[in-house]
Scaffold this active site. Structure first.
Site, PDB file in Angstrom:
ATOM      1  N   GLY A  17      33.088  28.862  38.435  1.00  0.00           N
ATOM      2  CA  GLY A  17      33.032  29.720  39.621  1.00  0.00           C
ATOM      3  C   GLY A  17      33.795  29.171  40.808  1.00  0.00           C
ATOM      4  CB  CYS A  18      35.392  26.072  41.659  1.00  0.00           C
ATOM      5  SG  CYS A  18      33.754  25.384  41.593  1.00  0.00           S
ATOM      6  CD  GLN A  19      40.717  30.828  45.162  1.00  0.00           C
ATOM      7  OE1 GLN A  19      41.310  30.187  46.013  1.00  0.00           O
ATOM      8  NE2 GLN A  19      40.368  32.073  45.330  1.00  0.00           N
ATOM      9  CB  SER A  20      39.862  23.917  43.411  1.00  0.00           C
ATOM     10  OG  SER A  20      38.547  23.792  43.920  1.00  0.00           O
TER      11      SER A  20
END
Lengths: 416, 154
Positions: free
Chosen positions: B57-60
């Site tokens: 769920g992280c963009q990174s």
């Protein structure tokens, strides 16, 4: 001709236009908002907001059903909007404009109806590397169900489709070419007229994902001779949750219905059902009436605006922003196609797009970071994502200046 | 600042961080400090930079791993984004070297008080909520193991 002698420079008063968009006039984190996430969703003019509000306040009832006054009024508003949307894209008949929830829904409709009726094992659907997930996954699902396969048009280093490769992918197995008119991640404007002509020469129909085109240009579906054209209201300054599928009548008549339910039927018995005429055959259930009415008001607004003058202004701002960004140094532009609309996708040195986007956000500048729902494209480029500044006709040189100033701060903070 | 050198509790370490962040009167200073904290994060070994240790769920990309030593839980992590790395470092600074039961029960509302409120929404694409959840889950898993005297776990 006199026209070629006179420089045709349309007048576009951006400040007057900005006054029409209330959302642009607010502060975030104590900074005046710079809204550069238009490719994700555009802001709405007051005329559209007022129209939706008036619909709910005075005109709402269910459509196509009641004999009473309000129901007739709602039906007139909803169908009148369809007629004006059809006229705006120069569809021959409003029957050929099917209301959908948006572009994604429109593409899924075509995949589930035209696709199921026409695509068999061994057939092929041609897409490009730069497609949004919404123009990949429905076709992938169709391929899994039918045994067909996807053929992917490669792109060159600038982000243009490799045209020769496209032509060589076309064969008697190709059942459809599905391509974005304008790329959401790169801004590339695809040579859709050529694509359609060359596909048609081999008897292959073409679907265009027009979600990113209509915010920047007026589209004439008859001049394009396109088979299917899909678009979303919210990206073209209209309401969310409404969009359209335009299709040629011969396709719509031949396609089986999509979802079953009320409104899409003529007669129902437990022995069987006969289906309604176009476009209702594809519109089961109580629709997004307010959305349709609002989208009607949106095309009224755009028609009054002069989209050509608006596009000219927008292109000037995008070019200015691009040049100034490059002046910052250590900026990598992702997508430098010959013809572009609205989008500057870039990287600041090695700074992660998430880091850049977070700092820009704190500076009051709304951009999108990440893969932009184009993971296959990012895999092709070998990037985790980009920072995307996407413009609309209401953006200004001052917006571009604020973006550039923000990027300079990002560069300094992360030592890029 | 090295959590290994102090016997401070979670609350004490959190209070210390809140104090440090309060020193900056603008958001930019706080971000620069956060990025600096990220540089001191005990780095997860490359072989653990796999899907099993990735926070979703992280963009990174973010990885976190825990191990138990002498009844206490220790974390390592990394991220390819510097702000996210700083956020991991904040959590690791407060939670590493603590009893697993204390980690599992920690309210972590100090995150609210350090002026990075915009990162705390569970829908934000930095996965801070996901990190906290995963770190607490590791702690819970280790609380049984630690009592049995095992030294590491994944």
């Amino acid at each position: 001709m006199a026209e070629t002698l006179t420089a045709t420079r349309a007048v576009f008063d951006v400040e007057k236009v900005r006054a029409d968009f209330p959302a642009l006039h607010q502060e975030v984190y104590g900074q005046p908002l710079v809204y550069l996430d238009n490719a994700a969703s555009a802001q709405k003019p007051q005329a559209v907001i007022d129209r939706v509000r008036r619909y709910y306040e005075r005109e709402h009832s269910n459509v196509h059903r009641g004999v009473h006054y309000l129901s007739q009024q709602a039906t007139d508003a909803y169908e009148g909007a369809r007629a004006r949307i059809a006229k705006y894209i120069n569809a021959p008949d409003a029957r050929q404009v099917v209301y959908t929830r948006g572009t994604t829904d429109a593409i899924n409709l075509v995949a589930a109806t035209f696709g199921r009726a026409n695509v068999r094992a061994g057939d092929e659907i041609v897409l490009s590397t730069m497609e949004h997930h919404s123009n990949i996954v429905p076709w992938q699902m169709l391929c899994e169900a039918t045994g067909a396969r996807l053929r992917i048009i490669p792109i060159d280093a600038h982000g243009d489709i490799a045209y020769g490769a496209f032509l060589s992918l076309l064969s008697e197995r190709t059942k459809l070419v599905a391509l974005c008119h304008v790329s959401n991640a790169l801004g590339t404007v695809n040579p859709v007229a050529d694509v359609i002509a060359d596909a048609h020469a081999r008897g292959t129909p073409v679907l265009l994902d027009g979600a990113q085109a209509l915010p920047h240009m007026q589209v004439d579906v008859q001049a394009l001779d396109v088979d299917f054209y899909c678009f979303s209201g919210h990206k073209m300054y209209g309401p969310t949750g409404i969009g359209c599928l335009y299709a040629k009548e011969e396709h719509l008549e031949a396609m089986p219905p999509y979802q079953g339910g009320g409104d899409m039927i003529e007669t129902v018995s437990f022995k069987g059902t006969t289906f309604n005429t176009l476009p209702y055959k594809f519109e089961a259930g109580t629709p997004n009436i307010a959305g349709g009415v609002g989208l009607g008001a949106t095309v009224d607004y755009l028609r009054a605006l002069d989209m050509r003058a608006a596009a000219q202004h927008e292109a000037e701002v995008v070019n200015y922003a691009t040049e100034r960004l490059l002046d910052v140094g250590n900026i990598r532009l992702v997508g430098t196609a010959a013809e572009k609309a609205g989008v500057i996708s870039f990287l600041v040195g090695d700074v992660h797009p998430y880091d850049a986007g977070t700092i820009l956000d704190r500076l009051g500048i709304a951009v999108r970071t990440g893969h932009h729902c184009t993971q296959p494209l990012m895999q092709h480029l070998g990037l985790p994502g980009t920072v995307r500044a996407s413009f609309a006709f209401y953006n200004t040189r001052e917006d571009a200046d604020r973006l550039v100033e923000g990027v300079r701060k990002v560069k300094k903070m992360f030592g890029a | 600042m090295n959590p290994l050198e102090t016997q401070a509790t979670i609350d004490q370490r959190a209070a210390e961080l809140v104090e440090n962040f309060a020193f900056f009167d603008d958001w930019m200073g706080r971000y620069e400090y956060l990025i600096e904290l990220g540089q001191s994060l005990p780095l997860i070994e490359d072989e653990y930079k796999s899907d099993a240790f990735k926070i979703k769920g992280c963009q990174s990309q973010v990885w976190v791993r825990a191990e138990a030593r002498e009844g206490l839980v220790y974390y390592k992590g990394d991220s390819d984004a510097m702000i996210t790395k700083g956020l991991v470092a904040l959590l690791v600074h407060v939670l590493s070297g603590q009893p697993p039961e204390a980690v599992a029960a920690a309210p972590l509302d100090f995150l609210d008080d350090i002026g990075l409120k915009e990162h705390l929404s569970p829908t934000r694409k930095n996965g801070l909520a996901g990190m906290v959840k995963q770190m607490k889950r590791f702690a819970l898993a280790l609380s049984g193991v630690a009592q049995n005297g095992a030294t590491t776990s994944n």
